[in-house]
Scaffold this motif. Structure first.
Motif, PDB file in Angstrom:
ATOM      1  N   LEU A  92       0.809  -1.220   0.000  1.00 19.76           N
ATOM      2  CA  LEU A  92       0.000   0.000   0.000  1.00 19.76           C
ATOM      3  C   LEU A  92       0.843   1.271   0.000  1.00 19.76           C
ATOM      4  O   LEU A  92       0.405   2.302  -0.527  1.00 19.76           O
ATOM      5  N   VAL A  93       2.029   1.226   0.603  1.00 18.56           N
ATOM      6  CA  VAL A  93       2.836   2.447   0.693  1.00 18.56           C
ATOM      7  C   VAL A  93       4.059   2.422  -0.222  1.00 18.56           C
ATOM      8  O   VAL A  93       4.844   3.361  -0.214  1.00 18.56           O
ATOM      9  N   GLY A  94       4.211   1.364  -1.015  1.00 13.02           N
ATOM     10  CA  GLY A  94       5.350   1.299  -1.929  1.00 13.02           C
ATOM     11  C   GLY A  94       6.654   1.120  -1.195  1.00 13.02           C
ATOM     12  O   GLY A  94       7.582   1.930  -1.329  1.00 13.02           O
ATOM     13  N   ALA A  95       6.740   0.057  -0.399  1.00  6.56           N
ATOM     14  CA  ALA A  95       7.914  -0.171   0.440  1.00  6.56           C
ATOM     15  C   ALA A  95       8.327  -1.632   0.383  1.00  6.56           C
ATOM     16  O   ALA A  95       7.616  -2.485  -0.156  1.00  6.56           O
ATOM     17  N   LYS A  96       9.473  -1.925   0.968  1.00 12.08           N
ATOM     18  CA  LYS A  96       9.879  -3.308   1.193  1.00 12.08           C
ATOM     19  C   LYS A  96       9.271  -3.786   2.506  1.00 12.08           C
ATOM     20  O   LYS A  96       8.995  -2.978   3.408  1.00 12.08           O
ATOM     21  N   LEU A 231       7.141   5.012  -1.319  1.00 14.99           N
ATOM     22  CA  LEU A 231       8.044   5.595  -0.324  1.00 14.99           C
ATOM     23  C   LEU A 231       9.488   5.153  -0.487  1.00 14.99           C
ATOM     24  O   LEU A 231      10.405   5.957  -0.325  1.00 14.99           O
ATOM     25  N   HIS A 232       9.708   3.877  -0.765  1.00 15.78           N
ATOM     26  CA  HIS A 232      11.096   3.407  -0.893  1.00 15.78           C
ATOM     27  C   HIS A 232      11.795   4.092  -2.054  1.00 15.78           C
ATOM     28  O   HIS A 232      12.910   4.611  -1.899  1.00 15.78           O
ATOM     29  N   HIS A 233      11.160   4.112  -3.197  1.00 16.71           N
ATOM     30  CA  HIS A 233      11.772   4.713  -4.387  1.00 16.71           C
ATOM     31  C   HIS A 233      11.991   6.209  -4.195  1.00 16.71           C
ATOM     32  O   HIS A 233      13.023   6.752  -4.626  1.00 16.71           O
ATOM     33  N   HIS A 260      12.955   3.976   6.119  1.00 18.40           N
ATOM     34  CA  HIS A 260      13.694   3.564   4.926  1.00 18.40           C
ATOM     35  C   HIS A 260      14.836   2.619   5.276  1.00 18.40           C
ATOM     36  O   HIS A 260      15.497   2.752   6.310  1.00 18.40           O
ATOM     37  N   GLN A 261      15.058   1.699   4.391  1.00 19.28           N
ATOM     38  CA  GLN A 261      16.072   0.651   4.573  1.00 19.28           C
ATOM     39  C   GLN A 261      17.446   1.213   4.897  1.00 19.28           C
ATOM     40  O   GLN A 261      18.223   0.590   5.637  1.00 19.28           O
ATOM     41  N   GLN A 262      17.758   2.385   4.378  1.00 24.55           N
ATOM     42  CA  GLN A 262      19.098   2.949   4.583  1.00 24.55           C
ATOM     43  C   GLN A 262      19.412   3.219   6.056  1.00 24.55           C
ATOM     44  O   GLN A 262      20.576   3.327   6.441  1.00 24.55           O
ATOM     45  N   HIS A 263      18.389   3.284   6.901  1.00 24.79           N
ATOM     46  CA  HIS A 263      18.596   3.593   8.315  1.00 24.79           C
ATOM     47  C   HIS A 263      18.616   2.346   9.206  1.00 24.79           C
ATOM     48  O   HIS A 263      18.912   2.453  10.406  1.00 24.79           O
TER      49      HIS A 263
END
Length: 433
Positions: A92-96, A231-233, A260-263
């Motif tokens: 739904l939010v465009g995430a992993k 959100l991820h993109h 986000h994955q980067q954190h």
């Protein structure tokens, strides 16, 4: 698409709508005469999916029959229950999957995110929010600023529309970030503005914010389940949302959070820690040295209420039956477009639609201001709202003068929209006299 101002056209649209059958997956409130309400308040509280009731009852039965063993037994044991929601929320939010988690409530999650992502310095200490932010967001930001020893009058940058306008011009938002970015520690804006229904350009805001060295987060209370998100993109640092509006998970239900994955691997990132955010493989060793999970789950504090999670799972499975957010968004554009068309054809002289017309900047909600010269707009608008409510329409009224209506594609029909405009028209005609 060419719309027509007739009941027959609305009924034809419903007959041709491949998602119309999803309506029957929900419990629709009824009026005293037994007829279904025209429920246009999904932007405040979504209707109950039948699966939500089924799944909650299933867990109540598990509790009755298994007691504590329910934490580890059955197809959906309670211990990892929040994990069963990750895939649906991520879609739904465009995430992993590892970037989302169901936990706490919206404002609690905003505070937890600001612990990590609002790290003011002498040069960079300000937070950018909108002047008409939802009050809870404003309170949270102001209290975080004070907690860090700063003065909100200095440290809060408030985005305001141009004089005489209700909407924020997208370029004006970017211009403020460009001018003040070197002093901004955090940008915290809505995905969809609650009062006007305006959608913010989250991708552009995030990109420019990061170029200026700011952290960027969004309150997606009115966006998740309403518009397509990525959100991820986009590289958003964090986002929070409730699940009781477009996600139909019940009043006060557990909220959602994106990091986000980067954190995830940054164990030095400040955070308020709790047992449920500790590494799962060693959690039950009951050691006192916190080791965060390398996912959004690290920001959890306590094990969540399973009955609420069960209702969310029921809603997410209903979204799945509809094919996800993209076909629902396609229907939403037609449904809200039809409402806009009928209002403009029949009531353009007295109903102002505050919500932007461009699809990029609008979701399913339309915010309406009624203007007649017979009395003050505020008194008139509330009087008309009360009248349509008495005649079977559930929307909501927001001070000072807006009727918010949201034709939700999961359960609203084109016939709902047609009858709503007819009732609104009758209410206005009565008040013209």
């Amino acid at each position: 698409m060419k719309f027509e101002n007739s009941l027959a056209f609305a009924q034809k649209m419903d007959e041709q709508d491949p998602l119309h059958k999803i309506r029957y997956e929900f419990s629709i409130p009824k009026m005293p005469n037994g007829q279904e309400e025209i429920y246009l308040c999904g932007n405040s509280l979504g209707l109950q999916p039948q699966l939500a009731a089924e799944y909650v009852n299933r867990e109540l039965n598990q509790w009755a029959s298994l007691g504590v063993k329910g934490h580890f037994s059955g197809d959906f044991p309670w211990m990892p229950y929040h994990e069963f929601l990750s895939e649906g929320l991520a879609e739904l939010v465009g995430a992993k999957k590892e970037e989302v988690v169901a936990m706490n409530t919206l404002t609690a999650n905003l505070h937890l995110m600001m612990v990590s992502f609002y790290q003011p310095t002498k040069q960079r200490y300000k937070i950018l929010i909108e002047d008409h932010a939802f009050p809870s967001d404003h309170y949270a930001v102001e209290s975080q600023i004070r907690f860090h020893g700063y003065d909100p009058d200095d440290a809060m940058i408030l985005l305001k529309p141009r004089a005489g306008e209700e909407l924020l011009q997208p370029q004006d938002v970017l211009d403020v970030i460009e001018r003040h970015g070197d002093s901004i520690a955090l940008i915290l804006l809505p995905g969809v503005q609650y009062y006007t229904g305006q959608v913010f350009d989250m991708q552009a805001i995030t990109q420019l914010g990061h170029q200026k060295g700011c952290k960027v987060g969004f309150d997606l209370a009115h966006a998740t389940g309403n518009i397509v998100l990525n959100l991820h993109h986009w590289g958003v640092d964090f986002a929070c949302w409730c699940t009781y509006k477009y996600l139909n998970s019940g009043p006060g239900s557990v909220a959602g959070c994106f990091v986000h994955q980067q954190h995830h691997a940054n164990e030095k990132l400040p955070r308020f820690a709790g047992w449920w955010g500790h590494d799962k493989s060693t959690r039950f060793k009951m050691e006192n040295k916190f080791k965060p999970i390398h996912s959004a789950e690290a920001w959890q504090l306590s094990n969540p209420p399973v009955l609420s999670l069960a209702a969310i799972r029921g809603s997410l499975d209903t979204f799945k039956k509809a094919g996800g957010i993209k076909p629902l968004r396609e229907k939403s554009e037609k449904l809200t477009g039809y409402m806009r068309y009928l209002l403009e054809v029949q009531l353009s002289d007295c109903v102002e639609i505050l919500t932007p017309e461009e699809k990029k900047y609008s979701g399913c909600q339309l915010s309406l201001a009624v203007t007649l010269n017979t009395q003050s707009d505020i008194q008139l608008g509330k009087k008309i709202f009360d009248h349509i409510e008495a005649n079977g329409v559930t929307g909501d009224w927001r001070h000072p003068n807006v009727i918010r209506v949201a034709p939700v594609p999961l359960y609203n029909s084109f016939e709902d929209v047609y009858h709503f405009v007819e009732i609104l028209k009758q209410s206005i005609e009565i008040n013209r006299e």
